[in-house]
Write a protein that holds these residues in place. Sequence first.
Motif, mmCIF file in Angstrom:
data_model
loop_
_atom_site.group_PDB
_atom_site.id
_atom_site.type_symbol
_atom_site.label_atom_id
_atom_site.label_comp_id
_atom_site.label_asym_id
_atom_site.label_seq_id
_atom_site.Cartn_x
_atom_site.Cartn_y
_atom_site.Cartn_z
ATOM 1 N N LYS A 152 -3.870 -0.202 -6.820
ATOM 2 C CA LYS A 152 -2.796 -1.034 -6.288
ATOM 3 C C LYS A 152 -2.663 -2.411 -6.948
ATOM 4 O O LYS A 152 -1.872 -3.218 -6.513
ATOM 5 C CB LYS A 152 -2.998 -1.222 -4.788
ATOM 6 N N VAL A 153 -3.444 -2.627 -7.979
ATOM 7 C CA VAL A 153 -3.428 -3.965 -8.558
ATOM 8 C C VAL A 153 -2.036 -4.374 -9.011
ATOM 9 O O VAL A 153 -1.610 -5.500 -8.836
ATOM 10 C CB VAL A 153 -4.428 -4.046 -9.736
ATOM 11 N N LEU B 211 0.804 -1.220 0.000
ATOM 12 C CA LEU B 211 0.000 0.000 0.000
ATOM 13 C C LEU B 211 0.840 1.274 0.000
ATOM 14 O O LEU B 211 0.309 2.373 -0.079
ATOM 15 C CB LEU B 211 -0.946 0.014 1.209
ATOM 16 N N TYR C 249 -8.515 1.886 -2.324
ATOM 17 C CA TYR C 249 -7.279 1.569 -3.032
ATOM 18 C C TYR C 249 -7.420 0.450 -4.049
ATOM 19 O O TYR C 249 -6.452 0.046 -4.655
ATOM 20 C CB TYR C 249 -6.159 1.265 -2.029
ATOM 21 N N GLY C 250 -8.620 -0.037 -4.224
ATOM 22 C CA GLY C 250 -8.862 -1.179 -5.092
ATOM 23 C C GLY C 250 -8.171 -1.084 -6.440
ATOM 24 O O GLY C 250 -7.381 -1.957 -6.794
ATOM 25 N N LEU D 281 -10.209 -0.155 2.828
ATOM 26 C CA LEU D 281 -8.995 -0.182 2.000
ATOM 27 C C LEU D 281 -9.330 -0.638 0.588
ATOM 28 O O LEU D 281 -8.850 -0.070 -0.391
ATOM 29 C CB LEU D 281 -7.958 -1.121 2.615
ATOM 30 N N GLU D 282 -10.155 -1.688 0.507
ATOM 31 C CA GLU D 282 -10.555 -2.183 -0.817
ATOM 32 C C GLU D 282 -11.245 -1.085 -1.601
ATOM 33 O O GLU D 282 -11.005 -0.877 -2.784
ATOM 34 C CB GLU D 282 -11.508 -3.368 -0.663
#
Lengths: 258, 465
Positions: A249-250, A217, A245-246, A241-242
Amino acid sequence: MGLTYQSTGKLANREAFDVPVSANEPVIALAGNPNTGKSTVFNALTGLRQHTGNWPGKTVLQTKGIFIHEGQQYTLVDLPGTYSLLANSVDEQVARDFICFAKPDATIVVVDATCLERNLNLALQVMEITEQVVLCVNLIDEARRRKLNIDTGALTRALGIPVVATAARSKEGLPQLLESTAKVVWKKIKPRPNLVQYIPEVEAAVSLLEPKVKALLGNDINPRWISLRLLDGDITLIKALEKFYGQQKVKSVREVFA
Amino acid sequence: MSLPSSLGQLVEEAQRLSGPLQNTIRDSIVNSIYTTAESIAAGAVTTGDPERTDWDRKIDNILTSPVWGFPIMLGLLVLVFWVTITGANIPSAMLAEGLFWIEARLTDFFMAVNAPAWLHGFLVLGVYRSLAWVVSVMLPPMAIFFPMFTLLEDSGYLPRVAFNLDRFFKKAGAHGKQALTMSMGFGCNAAGIIACRVIDSPRERLIATLTNVFVPCNGRFPTLIALAMIFVGGSVALSLAGAVATLAVAGLVVLGIAITLFVSWLLSKTLLKGTPSSFTLELPPYRRPQIAQVILRSMLDRTIFVLTRAMIIAAPAGGIIWILANTHIGDTSILAALAGWLDPFAQHMGLDGFILTAFILGLPANEIVLPILIMSYVSGGAMMELDSLAALRQLLVDQHGWTWLTALCTMIFILCHWPCGTTLFTIQKEQHRWRWTLLAVAIPTAMGIILCITVNYLAQGLGLI
């Protein structure tokens, strides 16, 4: 030139909280326990320039206002009054998510001078998420009346953040509060919060988890704090967070867990 | 691999690491934070007078004690109503006298300029008279009641009330915070319903929302107090009048709380099943209220606010009622026809058609139920000078056959009937479901009808009337 990708990226989440996104319009959060005179501080600072609505997607009242200090406009957001940020209630989630994801330029934690030992819990938890914290020891007039002597210098040293004593009802100390907050916003003061030290077992687990959190993250949200929340199994934070930042951050995920 | 699963891996990693600590880690973290906070505070706070700080705890031990908590609560309730009722009598009479003297002068003026009778009727007997009634009946009790209520609020007593009531709500399957939202309902039911947001569980929030209307709000208190003053109190010897009226209002409030608990229990056992969730209630320190500010604020925020709202609604309503009472179809007025149609049913409830009509027309705001009733009794019928509460008593008793039972049933129905328009609008906005709003109408209305019919037939059957 306008805003760089870097700065929009960092502040983009603010949009989800319905507050100004531009780096030129600093956003300040006001946190505190119920019954600390937080609303009195808010009213004294913003006067009639207030706006109320709901927190996006929540049936929790959002109050924000603006004030001008030395020609600069600031947006002040009154967080719900909470005893902690451990997400026991919707109010606590709202307060936590704002500090964590909207990343206010400064967070003022209002505490009741007459029951510091209980109120400091919240301040310590806020300091774990952000360094940009100012402590406002309110109701200092009440403390004086009860012959309680508060050593703000000792508090500053123990906490590592600016501490201002106020009596918002009579506006005592509010100029100093604005001064300290502005300095924190513009990085003229760099608070160095002294964080809570946990028992060795917990600290050991944190030191193992923290690097992985950082790799996944980044440093945007304090990795030590996220590690602690993951360790105590805070489901609501994982969901948040999902949500926030989904998409971004992949890619970095593969680097961590390849 | 997508993020949720990688976050998932992070969570798994965290679980593995916290494995040995599993059940104790959260407590341990909270504990560390608390001890750190305590030691920092201990290093920064010195007290010059250690005796004083324990005062709060000592007072709390008495005010929230299992033995003394309730008697003190009831005692304060009775005291507040007693001061309001005995204190409001004289200014109420004086205001009524003054305002109806002005009405007479207005009438003189309309006569002098040869204004048409309908204009005088509409403006003076309709609009002005209902305004005068709203002001003289409501202003004095509000001006006494609200500052006292705000004083209790400011001093920190109300959270103790919530604390005392908490276990009852728990037993009723509701959330302890409902004691707080209920207390707010005494101010305004719409505000109480917005306050229900503090309850996190949707089930418990709904229970609190649906039962909030069972405590009388600002708009209904003055009417209850006025009826108690002119009626329940008036039926016994003068020296006891204040005391009996006080007990009647206090009794109704206690009844309202009992109904709140009963309906909450019923809902949580049937429609809204579930177990109550726990919560922490912090008792704020007692603070010496800022007396001047309390009086100013309760005057501005509540008294003037409620009165203005009542007047804004009462003025056109008064005019409309006058029109309804004076527009004739055949040889009966529209109002009389409506009242006549409702009368058979109303009689079962111990009321009459006019009273029920007043409640229906009072939907926009509870404040105007009594003015509407007076308006519909007076207008069109024998014109009389209503220059004191005694005259109002005469109107109700001598001309319209009210008994103490009529007054009691009316007071019960004031306590239990559909919420006002503003409250219904708020419920709809908070819950977004028509069925809950409809239920919010149905529950108290059914409750009121059942209670009124029971009380009416019980009193008649026992030969009390």
